[in-house]
Scaffold this active site. Sequence first.
Site, short mmCIF file in Angstrom:
data_model
loop_
_atom_site.label_atom_id
_atom_site.label_comp_id
_atom_site.label_asym_id
_atom_site.label_seq_id
_atom_site.Cartn_x
_atom_site.Cartn_y
_atom_site.Cartn_z
CG HIS A 170 -1.91 1.15 1.66
ND1 HIS A 170 -2.76 1.59 1.56
CD2 HIS A 170 -1.79 2.65 1.90
CE1 HIS A 170 -3.74 2.20 1.23
NE2 HIS A 170 -2.87 3.08 2.04
CD GLU A 171 1.85 3.55 3.71
OE1 GLU A 171 1.80 4.64 3.22
OE2 GLU A 171 1.11 3.10 4.60
CG HIS A 174 0.18 5.66 -0.87
ND1 HIS A 174 -0.69 7.03 -0.40
CD2 HIS A 174 -0.52 5.38 1.04
CE1 HIS A 174 -1.42 6.90 -0.20
NE2 HIS A 174 -1.34 5.52 0.89
ZN ZN Z 1 -2.39 5.44 2.44
#
Ligand code: ZN
Length: 209
Positions: A170-171, A174
Amino acid sequence: MAQQETDEQINDGFVVDTEDCEARELAHRERGTSRPITVVGNPVLHRECKDVTEFGDELAQLIDDMFASQRTAEGVGLAANQIGVDLKVFVYDCLDDEGVRHVGHVINPVLQDLPADRRHLDDSNEGCLSVPTAYASLARPDYAEVHGKDMHGNDIKVRGTGYFARCLQHETDHLYGFLYIDKLSKRDRKDALRQMSEGTPRYPVVPND
Ligand code: ZN
């Protein structure tokens, strides 16, 4: 030293991010200043961030600020563009599938492709500080490896299972300009945005124009 060599062989270049978690996380956030979180629609979240090329005091301060912001927002991971900074940095404070806490940061992360036999998908719920109050089920591999650098410019590798594997993916996403809602079906994305519009974030956010 002999002991060091043994450790490195055991860890195979993977960073040890499970020791002194409490003290390390506290030290970062006490030096840092909490900043408001950018939300979906803010351009800084929707484009690839720049590679970090300077490994100095400014980077160390950014990491401290990110730990402070992560704590304020009660997050388990935070990317630099979530506090409006266009650089490839993320921090994490997250439990793995055995309940073991991992605290650390990665600069210029690159997610490693997994061999097919390691790709077991897990469809747990996922949320994001930049899509406040919304959650959706999203299938992701339950193991992840990220290669990058630490704040001193040393090459590091981080690996995780369960929720921590989800966090690492997820990171990293980003920092390449993607939110988890970009991976949802049209209907689920719409539903997540509806949840967001109906909720109130419990932490300061940067308003979109
Ligand atoms: Zn996030």
